[in-house]
Design an enzyme around this catalytic site. Structure first.
Site, mmCIF file in Angstrom:
data_model
loop_
_atom_site.group_PDB
_atom_site.id
_atom_site.type_symbol
_atom_site.label_atom_id
_atom_site.label_comp_id
_atom_site.label_asym_id
_atom_site.label_seq_id
_atom_site.Cartn_x
_atom_site.Cartn_y
_atom_site.Cartn_z
ATOM 1 N N TYR A 120 -36.497 26.458 120.653
ATOM 2 C CA TYR A 120 -35.811 25.364 121.338
ATOM 3 C C TYR A 120 -34.344 25.402 120.932
ATOM 4 O O TYR A 120 -34.026 25.518 119.755
ATOM 5 C CB TYR A 120 -36.438 24.024 120.921
ATOM 6 C CG TYR A 120 -35.793 22.806 121.560
ATOM 7 C CD1 TYR A 120 -35.915 22.561 122.921
ATOM 8 C CD2 TYR A 120 -35.064 21.907 120.786
ATOM 9 C CE1 TYR A 120 -35.333 21.444 123.503
ATOM 10 C CE2 TYR A 120 -34.480 20.775 121.367
ATOM 11 C CZ TYR A 120 -34.622 20.546 122.719
ATOM 12 O OH TYR A 120 -34.048 19.442 123.291
ATOM 13 N N ASP A 129 -29.326 30.345 115.936
ATOM 14 C CA ASP A 129 -29.339 28.893 116.081
ATOM 15 C C ASP A 129 -29.873 28.313 114.771
ATOM 16 O O ASP A 129 -31.075 28.258 114.535
ATOM 17 C CB ASP A 129 -30.214 28.481 117.270
ATOM 18 C CG ASP A 129 -30.182 26.973 117.489
ATOM 19 O OD1 ASP A 129 -29.594 26.259 116.656
ATOM 20 O OD2 ASP A 129 -30.758 26.509 118.495
ATOM 21 N N LYS A 157 -27.473 18.690 112.567
ATOM 22 C CA LYS A 157 -28.329 18.008 111.586
ATOM 23 C C LYS A 157 -27.661 17.812 110.225
ATOM 24 O O LYS A 157 -26.900 16.870 110.041
ATOM 25 C CB LYS A 157 -29.670 18.735 111.487
ATOM 26 C CG LYS A 157 -30.379 18.774 112.874
ATOM 27 C CD LYS A 157 -31.811 19.210 112.805
ATOM 28 C CE LYS A 157 -32.373 19.498 114.184
ATOM 29 N NZ LYS A 157 -33.234 18.506 114.740
HETATM 30 N N1 PMP Z 1 -31.402 23.992 118.207
HETATM 31 C C1 PMP Z 1 -32.433 23.828 117.371
HETATM 32 C C2 PMP Z 1 -32.960 25.003 116.610
HETATM 33 C C3 PMP Z 1 -33.020 22.570 117.214
HETATM 34 O O1 PMP Z 1 -34.058 22.417 116.399
HETATM 35 C C4 PMP Z 1 -32.487 21.479 117.948
HETATM 36 C C5 PMP Z 1 -33.068 20.073 117.838
HETATM 37 N N2 PMP Z 1 -34.136 19.891 117.059
HETATM 38 C C6 PMP Z 1 -31.414 21.703 118.797
HETATM 39 C C7 PMP Z 1 -30.885 22.972 118.897
HETATM 40 C C8 PMP Z 1 -30.820 20.593 119.594
HETATM 41 O O2 PMP Z 1 -30.143 19.707 118.776
HETATM 42 P P1 PMP Z 1 -29.865 18.207 119.256
HETATM 43 O O3 PMP Z 1 -31.186 17.539 119.329
HETATM 44 O O4 PMP Z 1 -28.963 17.665 118.179
HETATM 45 O O5 PMP Z 1 -29.178 18.288 120.568
#
Ligand code: PMP
Length: 427
Positions: free
Chosen positions: A143, A236, A264
């Site tokens: 994701y 990511d 995060k």
């Molecule tokens: N990339 C990864 C690996 C994630 O785990 C997440 C959210 N859990 C995101 C992108 C998206 O981040 P956000 O919810 O802050 O938009």
């Protein structure tokens, strides 16, 4: 346990789609009602009725120091008294960028945004611009936020709710999204051979289909293949950054990407995201280059202050060894329960991220994860929440430890887990 959560949920659903502001919070996949949280401290969250939960969600990753850590709260308070947002540069932004560029491998420059979603969207735009190519490769079950291009066979809530391709995402937008199975280098090479690929984006440890570690050599293989075919490698690290090591998975596995996305932890619990990487790439971002990307609240002083203190504490306290020990204790305890009863379940972990699969394992990719018994997981999750243990309400999410967790917390969790697992398997 008093429980007005169902009432709140009903009330919320009248004014907020599905009663929540992010889908997986709804507990829909585990047949329950989410607790409405009033406050949190350390490893504990408390709902509106004062019920206490031992938390393994940690706001889905940011709270590596535990909730409401006094130094972080004080920094937020102090910064807020000087104004909430200026839309102008601040000194603290330089400090945050320096904390990251000094330590995350391959990150020479950093641009702050407001969420992980923005970070990945922006990094992809930059990769496409820098290579002059349109298509990119992502992995099933990973994701990368809810940007249109990424909503193809995505993990986390998208997997939980079985909408791998969301309505509203034009086919034209995802035509250039190529998908490979996690840990499958041959598939990646075939796609790189047949297409002009701008980038391969990967969660270096996949935390959005449960917890899937990279096979030995997988990340190194991606590095070699992307270099060979002139594509960029994007890690990511929104979830793994500053969690699996201070320098994230890049440091832990010793593989350097061209671009890294973060979020995060770097905001200490405040909304933030970032993307960074090689200087020659990052200098193509506006205004130093032509690749447009902007944000009214980007570099927000309060978020930056919370992030800075968090990173400083991580540097000073270096909790990564402790998190490893706690994680190992949790993993060994869960494994012992599984072995004792011969449950068709398994536990997977990297550092302070882990997951119990209702699948015999090993789970190496989305095809395996999707075979999990999500109904049994639902019963387990419900059993845990009844015992005051707050887990992500989905088989396809990782659990997070913080430096505030104690051995006693882990032991209590293991006792509760044994009971919940017995319930889940009808024992
Ligand atoms: N990339 C990864 C690996 C994630 O785990 C997440 C959210 N859990 C995101 C992108 C998206 O981040 P956000 O919810 O802050 O938009």
């Amino acid at each position: 346990m008093s429980n007005r959560n169902a009432e709140f949920f009903e009330q919320a659903a009248k004014v907020i789609p599905g009663g929540v502001n992010s889908p997986v919070r709804a507990f829909g996949s585990v047949d329950g009602t989410p607790p409405f949280i009033a406050r949190a401290a350390g490893t504990r969250v408390y709902d509106e009725d004062g019920n206490e939960y031992l938390d393994y969600v940690g706001s889905w990753g940011p709270m590596i120091l535990g909730h409401a850590r006094p130094e972080v709260i004080e920094a937020v308070r102090e910064t807020a008294t000087r104004g909430l947002s200026f839309g102008a540069p601040t000194r603290a932004e330089i400090e945050l960028a320096e904390r990251v560029t000094g330590r995350v491998p391959g990150v020479d420059m950093l641009r702050l945004v407001n969420s992980g979603t923005e970070a990945t969207m922006s990094a992809l735009r930059l990769a496409r611009a820098a290579t002059g190519r349109d298509s990119f490769i992502k992995f099933t079950g990973c994701y990368h936020g809810h940007g249109d291009a990424f909503l193809v066979q995505a993990g986390s809530g998208a997997a939980t709710f079985g909408v791998p391709n969301s309505p509203g995402v034009p086919e034209a937008v995802v035509r250039e999204t190529l998908v490979a199975e996690y840990n499958d280098l041959a598939e990646v090479e075939a796609l790189l051979t047949d297409n002009e690929v701008a980038a391969v984006i990967v969660e270096p440890v996949a935390g959005n289909m449960g917890l899937v570690p990279p096979d030995p050599g997988f990340l190194e293989g991606l590095r070699a293949l992307t270099s060979k075919y002139g594509a960029l490698l994007i890690f990511d690290e929104v979830m793994t950054g500053f969690r699996l090591a201070y320098g994230g998975a890049s440091e832990r596995f010793g593989v350097t990407a061209d671009l890294v996305t973060l979020g995060k932890i770097i905001g200490g619990g405040m909304p933030i995201g970032a993307y960074g990487g090689r200087r020659d790439l990052m200098e193509q971002v506006a205004p130093s280059g032509p690749v447009y990307q902007a944000g009214t609240l980007s570099g927000n002083p309060v978020a930056v202050a919370a992030g800075l203190v968090t990173l400083d504490i991580l540097l000073k306290e270096n909790p990564y060894g402790y998190l490893e020990e706690l994680g190992a204790r949790l993993e060994a305890g869960v494994q012992a329960t599984i072995d004792k009863h011969g449950y068709p379940a398994s536990v997977q972990r990297v550092g302070a991220m882990s997951c119990v699969y209702f699948h015999t394992g090993p789970v190496r990719n989305w095809s395996h994860a999707a075979e999990s018994d999500t109904k049994a997981f639902g019963r387990y999750s419900t059993g845990m929440i009844k015992q005051g243990i707050y887990l992500a309400p989905s088989q396809f999410e990782a659990g997070f430890l913080s430096s505030a967790h104690t051995e006693a917390d882990i032991d209590r969790t293991l006792t509760a887990g044994a009971e919940a697992m017995a319930e889940a398997f009808g024992g």
